[in-house]
Design an enzyme around this catalytic site. Sequence first.
Site, PDB file in Angstrom:
ATOM      1  N   CYS A  14       0.838  -1.194   0.000  1.00  0.00           N
ATOM      2  CA  CYS A  14       0.000   0.000   0.000  1.00  0.00           C
ATOM      3  C   CYS A  14       0.874   1.245   0.000  1.00  0.00           C
ATOM      4  CB  CYS A  14      -0.876   0.023   1.236  1.00  0.00           C
ATOM      5  SG  CYS A  14      -1.835  -1.464   1.431  1.00  0.00           S
ATOM      6  N   ARG A  63       3.137   0.322  -6.078  1.00  0.00           N
ATOM      7  CA  ARG A  63       3.298  -0.399  -4.820  1.00  0.00           C
ATOM      8  C   ARG A  63       2.074  -1.251  -4.473  1.00  0.00           C
ATOM      9  NH1 ARG A  63       7.176   1.555  -1.049  1.00  0.00           N
ATOM     10  NH2 ARG A  63       5.865   0.620   0.533  1.00  0.00           N
ATOM     11  N   TRP A  78      -3.469  -2.358  -1.425  1.00  0.00           N
ATOM     12  CA  TRP A  78      -3.268  -3.734  -1.899  1.00  0.00           C
ATOM     13  C   TRP A  78      -3.883  -4.603  -0.811  1.00  0.00           C
ATOM     14  CZ3 TRP A  78      -0.800  -8.183  -0.222  1.00  0.00           C
ATOM     15  CH2 TRP A  78      -0.512  -9.154  -1.194  1.00  0.00           C
ATOM     16  N   ASN A  90      -0.789   1.295   6.194  1.00  0.00           N
ATOM     17  CA  ASN A  90      -0.048   0.286   5.454  1.00  0.00           C
ATOM     18  C   ASN A  90       0.465  -0.694   6.495  1.00  0.00           C
ATOM     19  OD1 ASN A  90       1.542  -1.117   3.673  1.00  0.00           O
ATOM     20  ND2 ASN A  90       3.041   0.518   3.345  1.00  0.00           N
ATOM     21  N   GLY A  91       0.257  -1.986   6.286  1.00  0.00           N
ATOM     22  CA  GLY A  91       0.696  -2.981   7.273  1.00  0.00           C
ATOM     23  C   GLY A  91      -0.467  -3.863   7.675  1.00  0.00           C
ATOM     24  N   GLU A 137      14.722 -17.321 -12.497  1.00  0.00           N
ATOM     25  CA  GLU A 137      14.295 -15.934 -12.685  1.00  0.00           C
ATOM     26  C   GLU A 137      13.529 -15.776 -14.005  1.00  0.00           C
ATOM     27  OE1 GLU A 137      13.899 -13.419 -10.955  1.00  0.00           O
ATOM     28  OE2 GLU A 137      13.852 -11.726 -12.323  1.00  0.00           O
ATOM     29  N   LYS A 140       9.826 -14.349 -14.163  1.00  0.00           N
ATOM     30  CA  LYS A 140       9.479 -13.178 -14.973  1.00  0.00           C
ATOM     31  C   LYS A 140       8.287 -13.489 -15.872  1.00  0.00           C
ATOM     32  CE  LYS A 140      10.976 -10.835 -13.543  1.00  0.00           C
ATOM     33  NZ  LYS A 140      11.523 -10.206 -12.418  1.00  0.00           N
ATOM     34  N   GLU A 173       5.057 -13.860 -13.869  1.00  0.00           N
ATOM     35  CA  GLU A 173       4.621 -12.576 -13.301  1.00  0.00           C
ATOM     36  C   GLU A 173       3.896 -11.709 -14.324  1.00  0.00           C
ATOM     37  OE1 GLU A 173       7.557 -10.799  -9.910  1.00  0.00           O
ATOM     38  OE2 GLU A 173       8.455 -10.990 -11.882  1.00  0.00           O
ATOM     39  N   HIS A 209      13.805 -35.836 -13.364  1.00  0.00           N
ATOM     40  CA  HIS A 209      13.216 -36.313 -12.105  1.00  0.00           C
ATOM     41  C   HIS A 209      11.818 -35.748 -11.887  1.00  0.00           C
ATOM     42  CE1 HIS A 209      17.039 -38.128 -11.087  1.00  0.00           C
ATOM     43  NE2 HIS A 209      17.599 -37.015 -11.521  1.00  0.00           N
ATOM     44  N   LYS A 243       5.061  -4.068  -5.854  1.00  0.00           N
ATOM     45  CA  LYS A 243       6.502  -3.888  -6.008  1.00  0.00           C
ATOM     46  C   LYS A 243       7.246  -4.110  -4.703  1.00  0.00           C
ATOM     47  CE  LYS A 243      10.123  -2.541  -8.293  1.00  0.00           C
ATOM     48  NZ  LYS A 243      10.657  -3.611  -9.153  1.00  0.00           N
TER      49      LYS A 243
HETATM   50  C1  G6P Z   1       8.228  -8.316  -4.764  1.00  0.00           C
HETATM   51  C2  G6P Z   1       8.605  -7.731  -6.113  1.00  0.00           C
HETATM   52  C3  G6P Z   1       9.839  -8.440  -6.650  1.00  0.00           C
HETATM   53  C4  G6P Z   1      10.968  -8.371  -5.655  1.00  0.00           C
HETATM   54  C5  G6P Z   1      10.548  -8.886  -4.274  1.00  0.00           C
HETATM   55  C6  G6P Z   1      11.594  -8.562  -3.228  1.00  0.00           C
HETATM   56  O1  G6P Z   1       7.802  -9.623  -4.916  1.00  0.00           O
HETATM   57  O2  G6P Z   1       7.540  -7.867  -7.040  1.00  0.00           O
HETATM   58  O3  G6P Z   1      10.239  -7.810  -7.853  1.00  0.00           O
HETATM   59  O4  G6P Z   1      12.036  -9.136  -6.114  1.00  0.00           O
HETATM   60  O5  G6P Z   1       9.340  -8.260  -3.860  1.00  0.00           O
HETATM   61  O6  G6P Z   1      11.680  -7.165  -3.130  1.00  0.00           O
HETATM   62  P1  G6P Z   1      12.972  -6.370  -2.693  1.00  0.00           P
HETATM   63  O7  G6P Z   1      12.569  -4.935  -2.761  1.00  0.00           O
HETATM   64  O8  G6P Z   1      13.275  -6.812  -1.285  1.00  0.00           O
HETATM   65  O9  G6P Z   1      14.062  -6.715  -3.632  1.00  0.00           O
END
Ligand code: G6P
Length: 615
Positions: free
Chosen positions: A2, A27, A73, A99-100, A488, A492, A495, A511, A610
């Site tokens: 948030c 965010r 969020w 937020n929290g 990764e 990606k 996501e 496996h 984010k």
């Molecule tokens: C969220 C974001 C990712 C990020 C992760 C960790 O899941 O969508 O892109 O890698 O948080 O975030 P940080 O800010 O700790 O790298």
Amino acid sequence: MCGIVGYIGRDRAGRVMLDGLKRLEYRGYDSSGIAVLNSAGIQSTRRTGRVKELEVALGENLGGTLGISHTRWATHGDVTVANAHPHVSSDGKIALVHNGVIENYLSMKKFLDGKGYTFQSDTDTEALTNLIAYHYDKEKEQDNKSRFLEAVRKSLTHVEGTFGVAVLCTDCPGELIGARKGSPLIIGIGKNENLIASDVNAIAHCTQNIVYLNDNEVVHLSSEDFSISTTNSTKVEAIIQTVDWDTAQAELGDYSHFMEKEIFEQPESLKNGMRGRFSDDASTAVFGGLNLSPQDLRSADRIVFLACGTAWHACLVAEYLIERFARIPVEVEYASEFRYRNAPLDKNTLIIAISQSGETIDTLAAIREAKRKGYRTLSINNSVGSSIARECEGGIYQYAGPEIGVASTKAFTSQIMISAMLALYLGRLRSLSYGDGVEIVKAMKTLPKLVSETLDQSGAIATIAKKYAKYEDCLFLGRQMMFPIALEGALKLKEVSYIHAEGYPAAEMKHGPIALISKNCPSVFLATSGEIFQKSLANMQEVKARKGPVICVAGEDCELPEADIDEIIRVPKCHEIIQPILMSIPMQLLSYYIALERGCDVDKPRNLAKSVTVE
Ligand code: G6P
């Protein structure tokens, strides 16, 4: 997660907050709202969906000198207008954004039961709002100013959980209160106006004079002044910092999406991260902020990396790099697991957190746990002044510039690059020779150019993406350092395009995942030259034998059985230390273009945020 923006000043509350919310939308973005206090009382507007829905609803109605606002969020309760913030207490006195997570909100509600307060939402936040109203009402006898502050303070001491809050009160048109515990909150100091926000990005266009609030601190603001104290009333001296934030960096410019912009910015972001960080004799790396002497670092027998999400994948690459070049045993832990696992660690273990935002709550909590146990802690992060950066003993900033796209791209490659430089530095403190150091520095310096050359293939990758956007499953396979890049790549793709994707060490495919292979499940192979190249080819043949389409991303120096491979993407020949970075670029481009083909909102994928500031 948030986002919060609060404003007190000279009649532009709505405009400033709306601008801030737009900058914060990455965010968390299932709903948003603004409350402004004027002579008619609290004027609150809330909408589900994007901030633009809120903007339309507000129309020209953006005046007012005091306000709070929020992008949500969802954690407690569905995405509805009633659950969106700001929440207003049932007596109409207090408005609050949060937020929290308030873990004991049910007991707060129970406490308020029968005391005349009612609830319109399913949120934990509304319980706190009414609790503040209750304490405010109870403290009627005190003079008005400290009454509001005391009511907020008293209520916050009852919160179990985390909060970043901004609060206003109808009786106090010249006061705005903010507080934090576990969720970030900053103060922006302007001229005849002051702001609070969850993120520098939200207010850097208004002021670059920032105070970072610490946990259990409360800020009391007027348009001219502010004071900080703890929740139990101890005065705190504010440290004003100037943020070096170029607001243009957070604008789209000529690009269609932030993800695209950030992918193409990588030659620059990598250059910025290495600038001034090599020794004069160009044989090792130099870091200014480690705050640990070479002797301290030499005595580390083990390194434990902590992170979440993409940053956790960067840690896995760091593990290979540091073990290979510095010969120090490395372990990688999910921060969320480490913090509760009580893992036995050697006394000379060094803990390193990797976090783009520096605010991920699980990573922050894991660092705190490590500190409680007396370990030395460092961080690699991209947000100057973030909570993790401030709480670790030392660290290395990435200087990759703001990353706005939810799917991390340039922050990931920059984390790998910093890890490679750290491997070089730690290696040179141990057994890596001068000559090897010189060779690595030379290789690192070629990185921006080689990344540019890889990006030049974007057109060809977009064509491949067109062909593969129709599939619903995809495997990513790689060995050694290419295994985390495969993880990764899969992350990606899922996501941003919502295609089901999994990453595996190529040999592990046999496996289990091999059961998925068919003409409907393509595999992306990451092949680099070296001793296991032939083994990767054998794994590729196993896929082909089962009619699985193969996209192979390979170094220019790899000899491939081209006729057997459906698509080939080449990356320039390079030193092994920078291979993981170059191989990441086609993964990013492939996901981006596939997501575009599928009509997905790449910068704001569904359900994702984010910066994850709830556990
Ligand atoms: C969220 C974001 C990712 C990020 C992760 C960790 O899941 O969508 O892109 O890698 O948080 O975030 P940080 O800010 O700790 O790298």
